[in-house]
Every structure is written in C-alpha cells, then in structure tokens.
Scaffold this motif. Structure first.
Motif, PDB file in Angstrom:
ATOM      1  N   ASN A   1       0.846  -1.178   0.000  1.00 43.32           N
ATOM      2  CA  ASN A   1       0.000   0.000   0.000  1.00 43.32           C
ATOM      3  C   ASN A   1       0.885   1.233   0.000  1.00 43.32           C
ATOM      4  O   ASN A   1       1.707   1.438   0.893  1.00 43.32           O
ATOM      5  CB  ASN A   1      -0.910  -0.016   1.234  1.00 43.32           C
ATOM      6  CG  ASN A   1      -1.986   1.041   1.160  1.00 43.32           C
ATOM      7  OD1 ASN A   1      -1.685   2.210   0.958  1.00 43.32           O
ATOM      8  ND2 ASN A   1      -3.223   0.633   1.324  1.00 43.32           N
TER       9      ASN A   1
ATOM     10  N   LYS B   1       0.065   4.360   0.414  1.00 45.86           N
ATOM     11  CA  LYS B   1      -0.222   5.299   1.497  1.00 45.86           C
ATOM     12  C   LYS B   1       0.452   4.865   2.790  1.00 45.86           C
ATOM     13  O   LYS B   1       0.981   5.706   3.543  1.00 45.86           O
ATOM     14  CB  LYS B   1      -1.731   5.410   1.681  1.00 45.86           C
ATOM     15  CG  LYS B   1      -2.154   6.421   2.719  1.00 45.86           C
ATOM     16  CD  LYS B   1      -3.652   6.577   2.779  1.00 45.86           C
ATOM     17  CE  LYS B   1      -4.056   7.616   3.818  1.00 45.86           C
ATOM     18  NZ  LYS B   1      -5.527   7.801   3.882  1.00 45.86           N
TER      19      LYS B   1
ATOM     20  N   TYR C   1      -5.530   9.277  -7.499  1.00 43.37           N
ATOM     21  CA  TYR C   1      -6.520   8.610  -6.658  1.00 43.37           C
ATOM     22  C   TYR C   1      -6.062   7.196  -6.319  1.00 43.37           C
ATOM     23  O   TYR C   1      -5.586   6.452  -7.185  1.00 43.37           O
ATOM     24  CB  TYR C   1      -7.868   8.559  -7.370  1.00 43.37           C
ATOM     25  CG  TYR C   1      -8.973   7.950  -6.532  1.00 43.37           C
ATOM     26  CD1 TYR C   1      -9.525   8.653  -5.465  1.00 43.37           C
ATOM     27  CD2 TYR C   1      -9.441   6.675  -6.801  1.00 43.37           C
ATOM     28  CE1 TYR C   1     -10.536   8.101  -4.693  1.00 43.37           C
ATOM     29  CE2 TYR C   1     -10.450   6.109  -6.042  1.00 43.37           C
ATOM     30  CZ  TYR C   1     -10.988   6.831  -4.991  1.00 43.37           C
ATOM     31  OH  TYR C   1     -11.980   6.271  -4.226  1.00 43.37           O
ATOM     32  N   GLU C   2      -6.232   6.827  -5.039  1.00 45.38           N
ATOM     33  CA  GLU C   2      -5.911   5.491  -4.544  1.00 45.38           C
ATOM     34  C   GLU C   2      -7.142   4.903  -3.850  1.00 45.38           C
ATOM     35  O   GLU C   2      -7.798   5.593  -3.063  1.00 45.38           O
ATOM     36  CB  GLU C   2      -4.731   5.534  -3.569  1.00 45.38           C
ATOM     37  CG  GLU C   2      -3.437   6.035  -4.203  1.00 45.38           C
ATOM     38  CD  GLU C   2      -2.329   6.186  -3.194  1.00 45.38           C
ATOM     39  OE1 GLU C   2      -2.638   6.147  -1.972  1.00 45.38           O
ATOM     40  OE2 GLU C   2      -1.165   6.357  -3.592  1.00 45.38           O
ATOM     41  N   VAL C   3      -7.437   3.654  -4.147  1.00 46.32           N
ATOM     42  CA  VAL C   3      -8.602   2.978  -3.568  1.00 46.32           C
ATOM     43  C   VAL C   3      -8.307   2.624  -2.121  1.00 46.32           C
ATOM     44  O   VAL C   3      -7.155   2.344  -1.741  1.00 46.32           O
ATOM     45  CB  VAL C   3      -8.950   1.729  -4.401  1.00 46.32           C
ATOM     46  CG1 VAL C   3     -10.198   1.059  -3.858  1.00 46.32           C
ATOM     47  CG2 VAL C   3      -9.134   2.094  -5.855  1.00 46.32           C
ATOM     48  N   LEU C   4      -9.339   2.633  -1.286  1.00 41.07           N
ATOM     49  CA  LEU C   4      -9.181   2.231   0.105  1.00 41.07           C
ATOM     50  C   LEU C   4      -8.697   0.791   0.192  1.00 41.07           C
ATOM     51  O   LEU C   4      -9.132  -0.079  -0.582  1.00 41.07           O
ATOM     52  CB  LEU C   4     -10.510   2.364   0.857  1.00 41.07           C
ATOM     53  CG  LEU C   4     -11.033   3.798   1.083  1.00 41.07           C
ATOM     54  CD1 LEU C   4     -12.414   3.763   1.716  1.00 41.07           C
ATOM     55  CD2 LEU C   4     -10.078   4.581   1.962  1.00 41.07           C
TER      56      LEU C   4
ATOM     57  N   PRO D   1     -10.109   4.400   6.576  1.00 42.48           N
ATOM     58  CA  PRO D   1      -8.646   4.302   6.458  1.00 42.48           C
ATOM     59  C   PRO D   1      -7.995   4.349   7.833  1.00 42.48           C
ATOM     60  O   PRO D   1      -8.518   4.957   8.779  1.00 42.48           O
ATOM     61  CB  PRO D   1      -8.282   5.519   5.607  1.00 42.48           C
ATOM     62  CG  PRO D   1      -9.406   6.477   5.791  1.00 42.48           C
ATOM     63  CD  PRO D   1     -10.640   5.639   5.978  1.00 42.48           C
TER      64      PRO D   1
ATOM     65  N   ASP E   1      -6.509   8.786  -0.883  1.00 40.55           N
ATOM     66  CA  ASP E   1      -7.784   8.118  -1.090  1.00 40.55           C
ATOM     67  C   ASP E   1      -8.905   9.142  -1.067  1.00 40.55           C
ATOM     68  O   ASP E   1      -8.671  10.362  -1.075  1.00 40.55           O
ATOM     69  CB  ASP E   1      -7.993   7.023  -0.035  1.00 40.55           C
ATOM     70  CG  ASP E   1      -7.793   7.546   1.384  1.00 40.55           C
ATOM     71  OD1 ASP E   1      -8.103   8.734   1.628  1.00 40.55           O
ATOM     72  OD2 ASP E   1      -7.314   6.780   2.243  1.00 40.55           O
ATOM     73  N   CYS E   2     -10.158   8.663  -1.015  1.00 42.74           N
ATOM     74  CA  CYS E   2     -11.297   9.571  -1.090  1.00 42.74           C
ATOM     75  C   CYS E   2     -11.357  10.511   0.113  1.00 42.74           C
ATOM     76  O   CYS E   2     -11.768  11.666  -0.021  1.00 42.74           O
ATOM     77  CB  CYS E   2     -12.589   8.760  -1.202  1.00 42.74           C
ATOM     78  SG  CYS E   2     -12.842   7.553   0.119  1.00 42.74           S
TER      79      CYS E   2
ATOM     80  N   THR F   1     -16.386   4.300  -5.976  1.00 43.35           N
ATOM     81  CA  THR F   1     -15.251   4.131  -5.064  1.00 43.35           C
ATOM     82  C   THR F   1     -13.963   3.825  -5.812  1.00 43.35           C
ATOM     83  O   THR F   1     -12.871   4.099  -5.307  1.00 43.35           O
ATOM     84  CB  THR F   1     -15.548   3.018  -4.065  1.00 43.35           C
ATOM     85  OG1 THR F   1     -15.826   1.794  -4.775  1.00 43.35           O
ATOM     86  CG2 THR F   1     -16.740   3.369  -3.202  1.00 43.35           C
TER      87      THR F   1
ATOM     88  N   SER G   1     -12.704  12.790  -6.614  1.00 46.24           N
ATOM     89  CA  SER G   1     -11.775  11.988  -7.404  1.00 46.24           C
ATOM     90  C   SER G   1     -11.954  12.207  -8.897  1.00 46.24           C
ATOM     91  O   SER G   1     -11.007  12.012  -9.669  1.00 46.24           O
ATOM     92  CB  SER G   1     -11.961  10.506  -7.082  1.00 46.24           C
ATOM     93  OG  SER G   1     -13.271  10.082  -7.420  1.00 46.24           O
TER      94      SER G   1
END
Length: 877
Positions: free
Chosen positions: A1, A3, A97-100, A107, A123-124, A154, A271
């Motif tokens: 990941n 993040k 943009y990064e998905v959860l 998160p 992320d969002c 999403t 996003s």
C-alpha cells in the motif's frame, strides 16, 4: 500500500513534518479529544447498530487528532482556484486517486491536507479534506461527507459515463434549441406575391412523410445499436456480483447554498471532479459530515444506509440538510448565540436550590444524575446528556457535602448560576496550505494524466516545467465510435504558450477535416482555419489585425475563391473568382524519360489556373444616390464582358444595370424612364476605368493566391519548428530570469574592437611592421570615408526625390488649376507644405552630416595614431 509507505516514512522521519503540531497534542486539543471520546461512548451505547464514528483518527505521524482540526481553510495565491469549478477540477487532476485498502472500513490514518498536496496522492478521504480546505478558504460552505457509494464510484471508474466536456456541449446545444425564437416580422401592406409552385401538395406531403419515416427508422436503429452496445458493456461490467454491495465506504464533498451565490446544494465527487444535485447523485447513504467548525451525525434513519438492490429513488432526495434541526442532525460541539445564552441564564437563576440538591446527589453517588425520560420517549440523545456536568468534563469533587462551610456553598451557587461555558474548537494543527508555482503548473502527477470515459479518453498535460510537452499541448480529447475505443472519430487538442498563437485543433478522421483556432497575434491575422482534404479551405481572420479588412476567405480547390470584407474605405464587401480547369500538360518527348534532369522547376514557373469570372460587391454609399451607386461588378473574363449592377432605389424592386463588351457594344438598363441617359463620352470613360479595375482585380486575386500559399507554407514551417513563448506576466518567472541574468558577471561581456577587421593575421607573437601599420591605417580610414559618402548619397537621393515630387505636383496644379475646386486647392497647399518641410529637414541633415563627417575623420585618425598596436607609425615619423 503506497499510502502506508508514505505514512511510515513520515512517522520515522522527524524532518518530514513541517511543524511540531504533527507529533504533539496541545492541552486544548487534549481537552477536545476527551470531550469527543465521551460523545463517542454515548453514541455507541445509544446506537450500537450504527457504524462507529470517525472522530479522532491518527494522522500521518500516528497521533490522534480531532477530524475537524484536520481541515485547514486556505486560499492559494492562484486566481485560477478562486471559483469552485476550477478548484474542483484542480484537485481531481492534481492528485492521484488510490482505492481504500479495505473497502468497508475507514482508512487507518487521515493525513493532513498539507501532506496530501505534497505527496500528490491519496484516497477519497484525503481528496475530500483537501477540497474542503480549498473551498472553505475561498468562502464556500463546504463539508466532508462520509457515506456509502457503489463500486464504480469508489474505484473512480468512469468508463460508462460521458465526458464532462461533451455533457456541457450537449447542454449548451439543448439550451440553444429551447431558446425562444424571435417573433417574425410583420408583413408590409404592399409586397410582391411569390410565384405559384405548380406541384401536387399530396405528392409533396407523401414524399415528406416517407422521408421522415426513413429518417426516423435510421435514427431509431442507430439509437438501438448504441443502447445495445452500452447495455452489453454495462452487463459485462455488472456480470460479477459485488460482494460488498451497499457497504462500500466512501467520502465526498457537499457544497451548501447561501455563500458565494450558490443557488442550491450539490455533491462533488473529488476523485473525478463531477458535480451532482443532491437528489440525483449515485451515493447510497450518509453517516456523518464535518468541516472545520463542527461534526454532525445523520439521525435520519431512511438516509443513513439505503439498500441499492431494491428499486427506488435515485440519490438522496429525502435527506434534510438543515443542520440546526437536532431531530435530524446530532452535533458534537454546541454553538450558541450570545443572546440565547443570556436568556438561558435569566431563566435558570430562580432554580438555584434544586441544582444544589442535584449537586449533593452527584457528590454522594459519584455519577451525574440523568434527566427523567418520558414513558413514550425513545432512547436518550447525546444532546440531552451533554447538559450534565459529568459529560461537560466538570469535576464532581468541587462540592463535598451539604454541611460544608457557607463560603463553599456560596461559591458553588455562583458556579451554578453562571452561564454554561461551551467548548471552543481548537485551531487547526495543519499549517496553511501552499503549493510551489512550478508544481502547480504541472497540473497532475508527473505532468500527465489519462482518464477513460464512455467512447472517449481525456489526457491532461503540464503547462510549464520540465514535464511540459515540447509542442505546448495541455490537453487532448479523443472521441471514438465504439465502446472498445478502437475507431477514432474526432481528436481535440488544446495548446498554450505557442509562438504561432495556436490555441486549439480539431481533427475529424472520418471527413478528413481539420480545424485550427488561433489567439490574437497570429501570422496573417489568422483566427480559424478549416481544411477539408482535397476539397476546400475556409479561413477566418481578426479584422483588427489586417489592413484590408478581410474577415473570411474560402477556397474551393480548383473551382472558386471567395472573400468577405468589412469597414473598407472603398466599401468593398465581397470578392470572388471562378476558375476554369487547367489545360492538360503536353506529353513528354520519347527521349525525355532517359535524359538527364537539368534542374528542378521553380515554384514561380508553375502555371496559374485561368479565371472564368470575377465578382466584386460594394456596400451603399450614403453620400451617393442609391440608383447611381454600384452594388456589384462582374468581370466575365472568358466572354470579354463587364457587368455593373446598381443598388435598389427607394421603393424599387428592380435596379439599374450596364453591360460593356470589349468590342465596343454596351447595353444600358435604366429603371427610371425620366432619367437622362448617359452620354457616349461618359460611357467611354467608365469603360476605360472598368478595364483598369479588371486588371487591378486580377492582380489582387493573384496576390491572394500567393498569400494562401504563403499561409500554408508558414503553417507547415510552424509545425515543423514549434517554438514556445515565456509568459512575461508571470512575476515568479520574471524574477527568476532576472536573477539568472544578474548571475552573469561583467567579465563575460566582450568589448567590440574597431580595428580587428583590418588587422592582418599574425603568426605566433610577431608584431606589425611599418608597412602593415600603414596599410591598416589606410584601410580603416577608407572604410570610414566610404561609409560617410554612402550616407551623404542616401540623404541627397531622398532630397532629390522630394524636390522632383514637389515640382511635378506644382506642374500638375498649374495645368489643372482652372478645373479645381476649393477642397483640391487646400489639399494641394497642404501637400506642398509637407514636401517643403521634408526638403528643409533633409537639407539640414545633409549640412550637419557634412560638418560631422570631417570631424569623425579627424577623430579616427587621431585614435589610430594613439593606438598602441600602431605605435611604429609615430616612432618612424
């Protein structure tokens, strides 16, 4: 990941965080965290089935922070981000943009918007915090919304959605179609009846019905085909059932009406940058919202979580956004007006004794007593519990027992009578957001971003910096015919900072058509060029950039050339030329194929296409009678005729006309029978002037043909050698350039040596001999003398031209003086005065040049004698 790796790096490296607030908690923040924790415990106790609240998630340094203090209202120093459309578009393009990691859970960390802008990814939740910080910083009433959304939202998947650019164009076309048409003009009383069309109305109606039926069938078939393709694509996408249907956590932005002239509430998907009305959004429920002022929990059960599998209403039309209504929204911090607090104090003053008893019970039990709940009432709300002293965090040991000294009783009574102290929101621990100019100009991570839509792709490129494209392209929109995006229909490219002032280019592959749009300042005053390959070319020009007033020019290759003008002194508004096909080329001799090629044929030797007809149209001159003012001149080159058509007179439906033939025959048509016919001498002079006008028109057409070739050649040259201009209005770049220029010292400047062109090439360190020095001196003085003589000859030639022109003007005046009026004499006198003035100036300039020439010669001679490189001249003398 990715993040997690960024957060791990920020946690382990102290230098990454800009301020100490990232790693520490102030006393006021700790007090707020204690208060929020009690709110969370009460909410879990009262609503155990609801999703836990995201009140104090850890930041990028693993320190718990109240979620409201993570939002930092900031206004960036860029005018492009002052309005919400550009601000929304910037966040969608600037961040990746990064998905959860877990689609149904929050998160693990909520970093600051400052770090998110530095990372350019998130992320969002990160997108929403950044967008709300920017929107609130410029005066909008914005909120982060936590709820549920479908999988496509999403994942920021827009493959089944139409491109926003195409949606806006469709909305504009629909608005234009629905615009009320102007009222038709009232017909005058007297008008010419139209000729009767001798055709069957029944046949026409049947033909129209048949054509309408065929067009409707074709349109319906096309719509069915497109709908089938889209339905097939949706079926492929939705064929796999979503295991997390209705449970996917998502965060977006709500912009409320009231500030910055926002008429109604709307959602923003950060996003993608899309805006939705609240009742037509794809979202499936709202749990809570927050911004930098407070945190609100949604208490409307029907809108907290909707079942997407059941057919029902689209979006959230039933939700109420009245945050002051405590039945629909539960707030964390109680915000009171001063007047309400004062009224509450006045009402609570007589009730001091019961409060003291309640305090005694509280001291005895150690637990704050709860207010009695009516039998018909539901579970107790957190708002009701917040009024208790224990929830407000006040210590219960202030009052020990009822038998305490009277002094303590009086102090406790004073505390009970005092107005309640509301807990203030601590300041945001996030520093003010900022983005360096060079990073802002990149517009997107690594200077390039591709977004895929339904039958469309949209690419964004950096405007400045190292990642900017060499051709100045900043965006590209590609439209396809199929859902697989294999057959290109149209390509739209947008450019910036081009030296040729190219702004936009549209390429239609199916029609072999290209459209180019230019900003003011382009070569030849071009505004727009539309080229259909091997068919035609249409040019639009900026009227203010051309001296001839040209507005449009259309070339039908090999057939016709048309031009339209505005605001010309000669009142010309239209000019056209119709061509005949080129004659076939003679066949080459038999031995020419093997002969050696001598040279390439020059462009000037290319045969010119013969013209069959030329036409010029003129506007009406108010100072001339309309029946005597020429409306159209037609030159029949093949028929050896010239036709004149005049403007229509007042209350006339026909106009005068004249036809001249080169064999001397003329045909005159006069509408007014009482008007005197022109004399033969007048017709002869008019014929001679028309012959000259025809030659001039022919020359103008040939010049236009050359200009068209020059424009095409210049466009090809500009595309082969693309150059970009530096934005001089950018203060940052101007200062940077100035600092670079200041860095170059004076040592780099080389002074020009006046003697270097005349010095001979020396070998090694050999010095000049006496003969060499004399030769250098003579050559240098001779060059100065030739230059001074050439300058004197130029001035004398200009003087002679002005004198000859004045003499010719005086001769013409003496010859035609008897036929001149007062205006012509005044014009002659003014022209003579100007000529005399120029002659006088040239005489003074010539006299001054003669005086200075001798002095310059002496000065150069003295300079040569004192030059150390020619010192052997003095030693020899």
């Amino acid at each position: 990941n990715a993040k997690k790796m960024r957060i791990k790096h920020a946690t382990e490296n102290v230098r990454v965080t800009p301020t100490a607030g990232f790693r520490t908690v102030s006393p006021k923040e700790q007090l707020m965290l204690d208060y929020v924790e009690k709110f969370r415990l009460q909410f879990v106790e009262l609503y155990p089935t609801r999703r836990p609240l995201l009140l104090f998630p850890p930041n990028e340094c693993a320190v718990n922070k109240f979620v409201c203090t993570t939002v930092r209202p900031s206004q960036l120093p860029f005018t492009d981000l002052y309005d919400h459309p550009s601000c929304i578009r910037f966040v969608a393009d600037f961040l990746k943009y990064e998905v959860l990691e877990n689609p149904i859970e929050y998160p693990e960390n909520l970093p600051s918007p400052y770090s998110v802008l530095t990372w350019q990814a998130g992320d969002c939740f990160d997108f929403s915090s950044v967008l709300v910080s920017l929107l609130t910083g410029v005066g909008y009433d914005a909120y982060c919304v936590m709820g549920y959304a479908p999988k496509a939202v999403t994942f920021s998947d827009q493959e089944l959605l139409t491109c926003p650019i195409l949606e806006r164009e469709a909305a504009l076309r629909l608005a234009e179609a629905n615009r009320p048409k102007p009222k038709p003009e009232v017909a005058t009383k007297y008008r010419v009846k139209e000729a009767l069309a001798l055709e069957s109305n029944f046949d026409r109606e049947m033909y129209d019905k048949e054509m309408a039926r065929i067009m409707e069938e074709q349109r319906q078939m096309e719509q069915d085909r497109i709908a089938a393709e889209e339905e097939e694509a949706r079926a492929e996408v939705q064929s796999d059932p979503d295991e997390f249907l209705g449970r996917r956590v998502h965060c977006w932005v709500l912009v409320m009406a009231g500030q910055r002239e926002i008429p109604e509430n709307f959602f923003v998907e950060p996003s993608t940058g899309r805006c939705y009305p609240c009742g037509e959004s794809p979202y499936e429920g709202v749990e809570f919202i927050w911004n930098h002022t407070n945190f609100w929990v949604n208490m409307q059960e029907s809108t907290v979580k909707m079942d997407p599998s059941k057919p029902g209403k689209i979006g959230l039309p039933d939700i109420s956004w009245d945050l002051k209504n405590t039945d629909k929204w539960e707030y964390v911090l109680e915000t009171q007006d001063p007047l309400e607090s004062l009224n509450r104090v006045e009402e609570e003053v007589p009730a001091a004794a019961p409060v003291a008893l309640a305090t005694a019970d509280e001291n005895a039990e150690g637990v704050a007593p709860m207010a009695p709940v009516p039998a018909a009432a539901g579970p107790e709300r957190p708002t009701e519990r917040r009024n208790s002293r224990a929830f407000r965090g006040q210590s219960s040991t202030k009052l020990q027992v009822m038998d305490a000294p009277s002094v303590h009783d009086e102090q406790e009574e004073a505390e009970e009578r005092a107005p309640e102290q509301t807990l203030d929101m601590p300041p945001s621990w996030v520093p003010k957001l900022k983005i360096p100019r060079e990073i802002f100009d990149m517009r997107c991570p690594k200077g390039e971003k591709l977004t895929e839509y339904c039958k469309c792709t949209y690419e964004v490129y950096a405007m400045f910096g190292e990642c900017a494209r060499w051709d100045g392209k900043v965006s590209k929109l590609t439209i396809f015919l199929d859902l697989e995006r294999t057959k290109v229909q149209e390509v739209r490219e947008v450019f910036a900072r081009r030296k040729d002032r190219l702004r936009e280019r549209h390429i239609f592959h199916l029609d072999d058509k290209t459209q180019e749009y230019f900003d003011p300042g382009s070569s030849f005053g071009l505004k727009e060029i539309t080229t259909v390959k091997k068919k035609e070319r249409l040019m639009h020009f900026y009227k203010s950039a051309r001296l001839d007033g040209l507005v449009t020019r259309k070339e039908e290759f090999g057939l016709k050339l048309t031009e339209h003008f505005e605001e010309r002194d000669d009142r010309l508004v239209y000019r056209s030329a119709t061509y005949d096909p080129l004659p076939p080329r003679p066949p080459s001799p038999p031995g020419a194929a093997g002969a050696k090629r001598v040279g390439r044929k020059k462009k000037s030797d290319e045969p010119q296409q013969p013209m069959r007809k030329m036409t010029e149209k003129f506007s009406l001159d108010p100072a001339v009678d309309s029946e005597q003012c020429v409306r159209k001149r037609t030159y029949f080159v093949v028929g050896d005729q010239i036709r004149l058509d005049y403007h229509y007179g007042k209350n006339r439906i026909t106009a005068n006309s004249r036809i001249y033939s080169k064999d001397g025959v003329s045909q005159i048509t006069q509408i007014n029978p009482l008007e005197e016919k022109p004399k033969d001498q007048v017709l002869l002079e008019e014929w001679q002037s028309l012959v000259l006008a025809e030659k001039e028109c022919t020359q103008n057409i040939r010049d236009v043909e050359k200009e068209c070739k020059s424009i095409v050649h210049q466009r090809n040259k500009d595309e082969q050698n693309i150059a970009q201009i530096t934005p001089y209005y950018d203060v940052v770049r101007v200062k940077h350039d100035e600092s670079d220029e200041e860095g170059t010292g004076e040592d780099d400047k080389v002074e020009h040596d006046y003697l270097s062109p005349f010095l001979p090439a020396t070998v090694g360190g050999r010095q000049l001999t006496k003969d060499d020095a004399l030769k250098v001196r003579e050559n240098c003085l001779k060059a100065l003398k030739d230059r001074l003589i050439e300058r004197a000859n130029i001035i004398q030639a200009r003087h002679d031209e002005e004198t000859a022109a004045l003499a010719k003007r005086q001769t013409n005046f003496q010859r035609d003086r008897d036929n001149m009026g007062r205006p012509e004499e005044e014009e002659y006198e003014q022209a003579c005065e100007e000529s005399m003035f120029r002659i006088h100036i040239l005489e003074q300039r010539l006299k001054r040049h003669e005086e200075q020439a001798l002095q310059k010669y002496y000065d150069l001679d003295a300079k040569l004698r004192s030059d150390p490189r020619l010192n052997m001249l003095m030693s020899a003398g």
